[in-house]
Write a protein that holds these residues in place. Structure first.
Motif, PDB file in Angstrom:
ATOM      1  N   UNK A 103      64.483  76.572  14.126  1.00  0.00           N
ATOM      2  CA  UNK A 103      65.537  75.555  14.182  1.00  0.00           C
ATOM      3  C   UNK A 103      66.261  75.598  15.521  1.00  0.00           C
ATOM      4  N   UNK A 104      66.571  76.816  15.994  1.00  0.00           N
ATOM      5  CA  UNK A 104      67.249  76.958  17.291  1.00  0.00           C
ATOM      6  C   UNK A 104      66.373  76.414  18.416  1.00  0.00           C
ATOM      7  N   UNK A 105      65.073  76.764  18.376  1.00  0.00           N
ATOM      8  CA  UNK A 105      64.152  76.286  19.421  1.00  0.00           C
ATOM      9  C   UNK A 105      64.035  74.766  19.389  1.00  0.00           C
ATOM     10  N   UNK A 106      63.925  74.187  18.203  1.00  0.00           N
ATOM     11  CA  UNK A 106      63.797  72.731  18.076  1.00  0.00           C
ATOM     12  C   UNK A 106      65.034  72.031  18.614  1.00  0.00           C
ATOM     13  N   UNK A 107      66.226  72.571  18.266  1.00  0.00           N
ATOM     14  CA  UNK A 107      67.476  71.981  18.748  1.00  0.00           C
ATOM     15  C   UNK A 107      67.553  72.089  20.273  1.00  0.00           C
ATOM     16  N   UNK A 108      67.133  73.268  20.806  1.00  0.00           N
ATOM     17  CA  UNK A 108      67.180  73.458  22.263  1.00  0.00           C
ATOM     18  C   UNK A 108      66.232  72.504  22.974  1.00  0.00           C
ATOM     19  N   UNK A 109      65.014  72.378  22.448  1.00  0.00           N
ATOM     20  CA  UNK A 109      64.052  71.446  23.051  1.00  0.00           C
ATOM     21  C   UNK A 109      64.582  70.020  22.998  1.00  0.00           C
ATOM     22  N   UNK A 110      65.221  69.692  21.875  1.00  0.00           N
ATOM     23  CA  UNK A 110      65.810  68.364  21.746  1.00  0.00           C
ATOM     24  C   UNK A 110      66.904  68.125  22.777  1.00  0.00           C
ATOM     25  N   UNK A 111      67.763  69.132  22.982  1.00  0.00           N
ATOM     26  CA  UNK A 111      68.839  68.987  23.964  1.00  0.00           C
ATOM     27  C   UNK A 111      68.297  68.875  25.385  1.00  0.00           C
ATOM     28  N   UNK A 112      67.264  69.687  25.700  1.00  0.00           N
ATOM     29  CA  UNK A 112      66.668  69.616  27.036  1.00  0.00           C
ATOM     30  C   UNK A 112      66.020  68.254  27.263  1.00  0.00           C
ATOM     31  N   UNK A 113      65.328  67.757  26.236  1.00  0.00           N
ATOM     32  CA  UNK A 113      64.692  66.439  26.358  1.00  0.00           C
ATOM     33  C   UNK A 113      65.747  65.348  26.550  1.00  0.00           C
ATOM     34  N   UNK A 114      66.807  65.441  25.741  1.00  0.00           N
ATOM     35  CA  UNK A 114      67.891  64.450  25.876  1.00  0.00           C
ATOM     36  C   UNK A 114      68.494  64.509  27.283  1.00  0.00           C
ATOM     37  N   UNK A 115      68.714  65.731  27.810  1.00  0.00           N
ATOM     38  CA  UNK A 115      69.277  65.895  29.143  1.00  0.00           C
ATOM     39  C   UNK A 115      68.329  65.341  30.215  1.00  0.00           C
ATOM     40  N   UNK A 116      67.027  65.561  30.003  1.00  0.00           N
ATOM     41  CA  UNK A 116      66.043  65.050  30.960  1.00  0.00           C
ATOM     42  C   UNK A 116      66.074  63.536  31.022  1.00  0.00           C
ATOM     43  N   UNK A 117      66.095  62.914  29.864  1.00  0.00           N
ATOM     44  CA  UNK A 117      66.114  61.444  29.838  1.00  0.00           C
ATOM     45  C   UNK A 117      67.428  60.909  30.401  1.00  0.00           C
ATOM     46  N   UNK A 118      68.517  61.615  30.177  1.00  0.00           N
ATOM     47  CA  UNK A 118      69.790  61.217  30.762  1.00  0.00           C
ATOM     48  C   UNK A 118      69.715  61.287  32.295  1.00  0.00           C
ATOM     49  N   UNK A 119      69.088  62.362  32.802  1.00  0.00           N
ATOM     50  CA  UNK A 119      68.962  62.508  34.251  1.00  0.00           C
ATOM     51  C   UNK A 119      68.095  61.395  34.829  1.00  0.00           C
ATOM     52  N   UNK A 120      66.992  61.092  34.165  1.00  0.00           N
ATOM     53  CA  UNK A 120      66.126  60.014  34.647  1.00  0.00           C
ATOM     54  C   UNK A 120      66.848  58.675  34.642  1.00  0.00           C
ATOM     55  N   UNK A 121      67.645  58.461  33.590  1.00  0.00           N
ATOM     56  CA  UNK A 121      68.399  57.197  33.524  1.00  0.00           C
ATOM     57  C   UNK A 121      69.393  57.114  34.672  1.00  0.00           C
ATOM     58  N   UNK A 122      70.082  58.240  34.960  1.00  0.00           N
ATOM     59  CA  UNK A 122      71.065  58.240  36.044  1.00  0.00           C
ATOM     60  C   UNK A 122      70.388  58.028  37.400  1.00  0.00           C
ATOM     61  N   UNK A 123      69.234  58.688  37.617  1.00  0.00           N
ATOM     62  CA  UNK A 123      68.524  58.526  38.879  1.00  0.00           C
ATOM     63  C   UNK A 123      68.005  57.101  39.051  1.00  0.00           C
ATOM     64  N   UNK A 124      67.521  56.559  37.930  1.00  0.00           N
ATOM     65  CA  UNK A 124      67.028  55.180  37.997  1.00  0.00           C
ATOM     66  C   UNK A 124      68.165  54.221  38.321  1.00  0.00           C
TER      67      UNK A 124
END
Length: 375
Positions: free
Chosen positions: A14-35
């Motif tokens: 559960x911890x790993x899944x939540x962490x992966x989810x947060x990293x993925x969300x952060x990645x997409x946020x970064x891509x959106x900001x860069x775009x």
């Protein structure tokens, strides 16, 4: 154990899944900001009329090379951009920091969960070991108790059979003595002699029945100990008075060597019974014209009462057996008894937190030592 392990693994996943989810969300946020930043820069540059929109798009999509990199470095050096953080740095750094924090928190949580699980497993193993030791201890105790119960049941059956067999002789003798005592065919002297014999047989029957009654009391837990304050000297004197007639019949002196003026905390009725049993045994096994000594010594929390006789003593191999129900030693063949007295004495003394033991005297005789609690 399997359920606990599955639960821990579930927490970690559960911890790993939540962490992966947060990293993925952060990645997409970064891509959106860069775009968003790239598109904004493109719109801003499109206002420069010197460049057409097609040239701008081509410039943004064109792959970099060493020539463009060298020109860019010259411009950075010329305008001082290499000595400060650019807008791009401000845009990317928060996302990198967030990802780093997410990874650190994830690793920390997994480690905490891992070490907590190790600690819980250690505690669980200690508890299991404790329960296992307790189980083996209780199993051993139950085994000993079961063995003792079976042994005592066997002794009870054997003793009841023996008592029933012994009853036949005095009953037959009593019947014959009464028949002769009541018959007119015999002289008054003969009738009186058989009348006296009948009294002896009645006393013997009474002794046997008294033993059976005490057995019944022990088996049905009718013995209730209610301790109270009582004078040791007075209790010993009353115990001696209860057996003095039997001592006089055998010309045996009972001597109070030294009895402390102590106050003991015991049940009067049953402790008197216990002391009387030991004194009566001493009288029965002592030769005529001998002496029984009674003395005591007070210690911190209890008093030691000694009863010393001049009899044959007790064989060493029997000194722990004589407290068993119905046990009759090798010196008991010529002495009347049911084998109940010392068992009852031990039970009474131990119920009050005391002890009883016997050892042989150096010269001749037995030395019974009883401990009784002081007030």
């Amino acid at each position: 154990m399997g359920f606990r392990r599955a639960k821990i693994i579930g927490f970690i996943l559960s911890i790993i899944i939540v962490s992966v989810g947060l990293i993925s969300w952060n990645y997409f946020e970064m891509r959106t900001a860069l775009e968003y930043d790239r598109t904004t820069a493109l719109g801003r540059l499109s206002e420069n009329e010197a460049l057409s929109e097609a040239q701008l798009i081509e410039a943004f999509n064109q792959e970099g090379n060493k020539t463009y990199y060298a020109k860019g470095s010259e411009l950075e050096a010329k305008y001082g951009m290499d000595t400060r953080e650019t807008k791009y740095d401000y845009l990317v750094q928060p996302f990198l920091v967030r990802n780093t924090l997410i990874l650190l928190v994830t690793i920390l949580l997994v480690l905490l969960l891992f070490f907590w699980n190790l600690r819980e497993q250690k505690l669980l193993m200690e508890e299991l070991e404790s329960l296992e030791n307790k189980y083996h201890t209780e199993k051993s105790q139950y085994s000993i108790l079961l063995q003792r119960t079976r042994q005592e049941d066997s002794q009870i059956k054997s003793s009841i059979t023996d008592i029933a067999h012994q009853l036949k002789t005095p009953v037959a003798s009593l019947k014959l003595s009464m028949d002769i005592a009541l018959s007119e065919a015999y002289s008054p002297a003969e009738r009186q002699e058989f009348s006296d014999q009948a009294v002896l047989q009645i006393n013997k029957l009474n002794l046997m029945l008294d033993g059976l009654a005490k057995i019944s009391q022990m088996e049905t837990d009718l013995i209730q100990i209610n301790p109270q304050k009582y004078s040791l000297r007075k209790l010993v004197s009353e115990a001696i008075n209860s057996v003095i007639i039997k001592a006089l019949e055998r010309d045996i002196d009972i001597e109070l060597s030294s009895i402390d003026e102590s106050t003991i905390f015991v049940d009067y009725k049953w402790t008197l019974e216990a002391l009387s049993n030991v004194l009566e045994n001493a009288i029965k096994y002592s030769p005529v014209h001998t002496k029984i000594q009674v003395n005591s010594q007070s210690l911190v929390t209890y008093v030691v009462l000694e009863i010393l006789d001049e009899g044959p003593g007790i064989p060493k191999q029997e000194q722990t057996l004589i407290y068993q129900r119905f046990y009759r030693g090798e010196n008991s063949n010529e002495v009347e008894g049911s084998g109940v007295g010392l068992y009852l004495t031990r039970k009474i003394i131990e119920e009050q937190g005391g002890t009883i033991l016997v050892k042989n005297r150096v010269d001749q005789g037995a030395n019974f030592q009883l401990t009784l609690p002081l007030v």
